[in-house]
Structure formats: C-alpha cells, structure tokens
Write an enzyme that holds these catalytic residues in place. Structure first.
Site, PDB file in Angstrom:
ATOM      1  N   SER A 112      30.025  34.956  65.058  1.00 19.05           N
ATOM      2  CA  SER A 112      29.139  35.371  66.154  1.00 19.05           C
ATOM      3  C   SER A 112      29.851  36.348  67.092  1.00 19.05           C
ATOM      4  O   SER A 112      29.274  37.353  67.521  1.00 19.05           O
ATOM      5  CB  SER A 112      28.698  34.146  66.966  1.00 19.05           C
ATOM      6  OG  SER A 112      27.920  33.300  66.164  1.00 19.05           O
ATOM      7  N   ASP A 162      24.999  25.181  62.824  1.00 27.10           N
ATOM      8  CA  ASP A 162      25.491  25.706  61.542  1.00 27.10           C
ATOM      9  C   ASP A 162      26.356  24.694  60.783  1.00 27.10           C
ATOM     10  O   ASP A 162      26.766  24.968  59.654  1.00 27.10           O
ATOM     11  CB  ASP A 162      26.315  26.977  61.782  1.00 27.10           C
ATOM     12  CG  ASP A 162      25.431  28.140  62.214  1.00 27.10           C
ATOM     13  OD1 ASP A 162      24.225  28.118  61.918  1.00 27.10           O
ATOM     14  OD2 ASP A 162      25.959  29.064  62.861  1.00 27.10           O
ATOM     15  N   ARG A 205      27.223  28.154  53.419  1.00 32.43           N
ATOM     16  CA  ARG A 205      27.641  26.866  53.999  1.00 32.43           C
ATOM     17  C   ARG A 205      27.324  25.684  53.074  1.00 32.43           C
ATOM     18  O   ARG A 205      28.002  24.665  53.099  1.00 32.43           O
ATOM     19  CB  ARG A 205      27.017  26.688  55.385  1.00 32.43           C
ATOM     20  CG  ARG A 205      27.430  27.805  56.356  1.00 32.43           C
ATOM     21  CD  ARG A 205      27.271  27.415  57.799  1.00 32.43           C
ATOM     22  NE  ARG A 205      27.213  28.587  58.668  1.00 32.43           N
ATOM     23  CZ  ARG A 205      28.276  29.267  59.106  1.00 32.43           C
ATOM     24  NH1 ARG A 205      29.483  28.902  58.744  1.00 32.43           N
ATOM     25  NH2 ARG A 205      28.126  30.314  59.911  1.00 32.43           N
TER      26      ARG A 205
HETATM   27  C1  S3P Z   1      23.963  32.713  65.793  1.00 26.91           C
HETATM   28  C2  S3P Z   1      23.027  31.827  66.234  1.00 26.91           C
HETATM   29  C3  S3P Z   1      22.483  30.737  65.409  1.00 26.91           C
HETATM   30  C4  S3P Z   1      23.333  30.469  64.175  1.00 26.91           C
HETATM   31  C5  S3P Z   1      23.758  31.732  63.500  1.00 26.91           C
HETATM   32  C6  S3P Z   1      24.553  32.618  64.438  1.00 26.91           C
HETATM   33  C7  S3P Z   1      24.435  33.785  66.689  1.00 26.91           C
HETATM   34  O1  S3P Z   1      21.174  31.089  64.978  1.00 26.91           O
HETATM   35  O2  S3P Z   1      22.629  29.653  63.267  1.00 26.91           O
HETATM   36  O3  S3P Z   1      24.571  31.429  62.376  1.00 26.91           O
HETATM   37  O4  S3P Z   1      25.474  34.408  66.404  1.00 26.91           O
HETATM   38  O5  S3P Z   1      23.765  34.021  67.708  1.00 26.91           O
HETATM   39  P1  S3P Z   1      19.884  30.747  65.896  1.00 26.91           P
HETATM   40  O6  S3P Z   1      20.104  31.406  67.157  1.00 26.91           O
HETATM   41  O7  S3P Z   1      18.718  31.287  65.143  1.00 26.91           O
HETATM   42  O8  S3P Z   1      19.877  29.247  65.960  1.00 26.91           O
END
Ligand code: S3P
Length: 433
Positions: free
Chosen positions: A23, A314, A388
């Site tokens: 992220s 996640d 994952r």
């Molecule tokens: C993420 C937010 C999450 C996560 C994704 C990365 C991000 O998704 O599942 O792997 O970097 O903002 P959601 O915001 O749809 O839950």
C-alpha cells in the site's frame, strides 16, 4: 501456470526481513509523481502490483528510476501528468486502479484503465459513484474495468460517507479532492488503513482528521520528500501464522509496519493464544515499525471481533489456516468484502480447507472453521491465481503429513516476489514448478 509443492517441515527459525509494504509503495509513486521535486523511496516493493503503478506513471511522462528497491521519482507537480499513449494496464492491482481513478478523473486528458481477468471482474462502482458526484465522467463495463475516463472536467468537493469500510475508496476520493474546488471530506464507517493521509501530510499537504472524518482542500501542492517503506505486515502475516502453527518455531520479523490501522492480524492471533511479542517500536517517516517475535503455540478457536475485520482485511487467508490448526471453532462474520478481493476469498479458502479435511461452514459474510488436522494424504489446492490464497496454503504444509500441491501461484509475484526463498531460508520446504 506455475504451482507450489509444499512439503511438511517442523522447524522455523531466524530473523526475517519481509519486502516493503504494498500500500505504501503504491502511494509513494502516486504522490511522488505529483510532487514538486525529487522524491527518493527506499524499501520499495518490487512486486508486480506496485510496478504496475510505477509503469503507469512513467507512461504519463514521469521520470522514475529504479535500482532494486531504491526508487527515484522526478515529480512533475500536481498538474504535470501527460496523456498516456495507450490504455494503462494495471494488471492484478485493485489499489492501482481505484486510487488512480481519483487522480485521473481530474486530468485534462482522456485515458483508459484496464487490468487482468481478476481485476476485470472487481467492482468499480464504489469509486465511480463518488467521482461522478464530484463531476467526473467515467464509463465502465457495467461497474467493472475497463474504465474510460473523460478528461477536462472541473471537479467539485463533496462530503462522502463511505458505504463500505474501504481505504481504496477513501483514498480515491481524497486524491480527487486534491484537484476539486472546495473542501472534500470522507467519513468512514470503521477505521481503515490511513497511509494516504499520513503520506499526504509527509509531502506537506494539510489533511484534517477528526474522529472518523478526513478533509482536505483542493488547489494545494505536494513537496518531494524521502520515503522509507517499512516491511509489509500483510506479507509478514504468513510467517506469523507459520511460526504459530509450526511444531517448533522461533522467528523474528524485523522492521514491520505496525500502523494501528493494519494490526488486526496481531490482535486476532493473540486472542487465539499465539506467542507473539513486539519490540524495538519506532517511528520512521510518519509510520510505526516494530520487530515481531513469534514462537510456536497452542491456538484456540475464537469469535473474531467484527471491529478487527477492516484492520486485518488482507490477512484472513492466513488467519483461516491458523483457525484450522486451533482447538475448537473460529467464527468470522462481517467480512463480506472478502468475496470481492483478488478471488472470493471465503469460498476459495473453504474449498481448499475441504480438500485438506478441515470442517467448515461458509456464511454469506464469513466462515465457521472447526480446528482439526490436515488429514488428506494427497491434496491439490486451486488458488484461483490469488497470491494470498497460494501463500496461505503453502503455510498449511507445516501441519501436513504429505506434500500439498497449490496450483496457479504465479500471482505471488504481485505482492511477495521472494516468498519461496524467504520461507525456505526459515525452514519451510516449498518448490515452485
Ligand atoms: C488497500 C486497501 C484494501 C486492501 C488492499 C490494499 C490499499 O482494500 O484489501 O489490498 O492499499 O488501500 P479495500 O480498501 O478495498 O478494503
């Protein structure tokens, strides 16, 4: 199509350095590109998802140099992006497409965002709706990619109540808000990862956060900075579970991001009785880091508190493996979002657990898992090309009596390119064929 053959192993040990947070890596490219000046990123995740974002910004005229996990971004300023010559291919990456839609909805040029088979099935209405309310013009394939964005729109600020707890949607609206006239506010129903807010502040942009609402005013500028990407807690989670379930384990994961909006997995594993301790806590570049020591333990089944769901969103494939090795039942509810990740993670994990002989019951918004033993002698698991899922079942091999095969593991490259190498260095036995 590659597969893992994961054979039983009993002992896990060593200090492990997991690659950079996905992220934060995405956001470093996006915000570094929009900043004035040169941003230097260290510890960048060299996974396909983050590289999709990097290539997309290169295609929009940003000079970005990469030397291993060191990345130098020659920022073009908030209005400096150029029209890409071709549709931007974001591969498997939901974060790229959803966050970039917010930026691209506000550009002077038209563009098209496309992705692979999995991304092309994922819901985009959640970003199209608020962006349309801001004045963006976006065409989709019935709410799914490709997204065709018509440039040249003037965006106006909105107050948006997120219908789902999603950091991607929150970030998309805030990034569009950088270009909107007025003050854009997003209110979230539950805390979600806040890397966008933290990094915007790190690049000198004012973001006001009060309780569950984040606000920023359009028309400002971002200033280049240095970004140190900590190790990804989502990748680390596979090793936390591995060490918790292995017959003999004592590992330390170093420099892991323990931002409180990401630590749900630590809380869940502790509730299950895992022997997990944090030390050497420090703050680097606005993010919290710690070393995490995990030793073998006897786990017990729990009712996972719903408040922890967005904070561990996640990590559930790994948590389900922990639940399979725990004494008693683990119940997860309030996690419908898992059905729209890279795969339907509730159903795909349940199918794999069935194959391994673990009793489970699929719920509309979660799962019930009865802890037990992995008893099927020959098991072939389908990962549905979800990184994952592949890594979670590889971890399960620590409690199997026979090797298991996991099909379709190619996408492990999206988030954890050296997973097999690191797992084997700690004592696991995984071969990719
Ligand atoms: C993420 C937010 C999450 C996560 C994704 C990365 C991000 O998704 O599942 O792997 O970097 O903002 P959601 O915001 O749809 O839950």
């Amino acid at each position: 199509m590659s597969k893992f053959i994961a054979s039983p192993a009993t002992t896990l040990s060593g200090n492990l350095k997991v690659p950079g947070d996905k992220s934060i890596s995405h956001r470093s490219i996006m915000l570094g590109s929009l900043a004035k000046g040169v941003t230097k990123v260290a510890g960048f995740l060299e996974g396909e998802d983050a590289l999709s974002t990097l290539k997309a910004f290169q295609a929009m005229g940003v000079k970005i140099e990469r030397n291993g996990d060191n990345v130098t971004i020659h920022g073009v300023g908030i209005n400096g992006l150029k029209k890409p010559e071709k549709p931007l291919d974001l591969g498997n990456s939901g974060t790229s497409i959803r966050l970039m839609s917010g930026i691209l909805a506000a550009q002077a040029f038209d563009c098209e965002l496309v992705g692979d088979e999995s991304l092309s099935k994922r819901p985009m209405g959640r970003v199209i709706d608020p962006l349309t309310a801001m004045g963006a013009v976006i065409k989709s394939n019935d709410g799914k990619p490709p997204l065709k964005i018509t440039g040249g729109q003037t965006l106006k600020a909105i107050n948006y109540d997120l219908p789902v707890a999603s950091a991607q949607v929150k970030s998309c609206v805030l990034l569009a808000g950088l270009y909107a006239q007025g003050t854009t506010c997003v209110t979230e129903p539950a805390p979600t990862r806040d890397h966008t807010e933290r990094m915007l502040k790190g690049l000198g942009y004012e973001v006001n956060v009060a309780n569950s609402q984040m606000c920023l005013t359009g028309g400002g500028e971002l200033t280049a900075t240095q970004i140190q990407v900590p190790s990804d807690i989502s990748s680390s989670a596979f090793f936390m579970v591995a060490a918790a379930i292995a017959p003999k384990a004592d590992i330390t994961l170093t420099g892991v991001n323990v931002n409180p909006t990401r630590t749900g997995v630590i809380d869940i594993l502790k509730l299950m009785g895992a022997d997990l301790t944090l030390s050497n806590q420090r703050e680097i570049g606005g993010e919290l880091l710690a070393d995490i020591r995990v030793q073998s333990s006897v786990l017990k089944g729990i009712n996972i508190p719903q408040a922890l769901v967005p904070l561990a969103i996640d990590e559930f494939p790994a948590v389900f493996i922990a639940a399979s090795c725990a004494q008693g039942e683990t119940v997860l509810t309030g996690a419908r979002e898992l059905r729209v990740k890279e795969s339907d993670r509730i159903q795909v994990m349940a199918d794999g657990l069935d194959i391994l002989g673990i009793e489970n019951q699929v719920l509309e918004d979660g799962i019930k898992i009865q802890g037990g033993t992995f008893k099927k002698p020959t098991a072939i698991i389908e990962s549905h090309h979800d990184h994952r899922i592949s890594m979670a079942f590889a971890v399960a091999s620590l409690r199997c009596n026979h090797p298991i095969e996991i099909n379709g593991v190619d996408n492990v490259m999206t988030s954890f390119p050296n997973f097999v190498e690191l797992a084997n260095s700690a004592g696991m036995d995984i071969v990719e064929v």
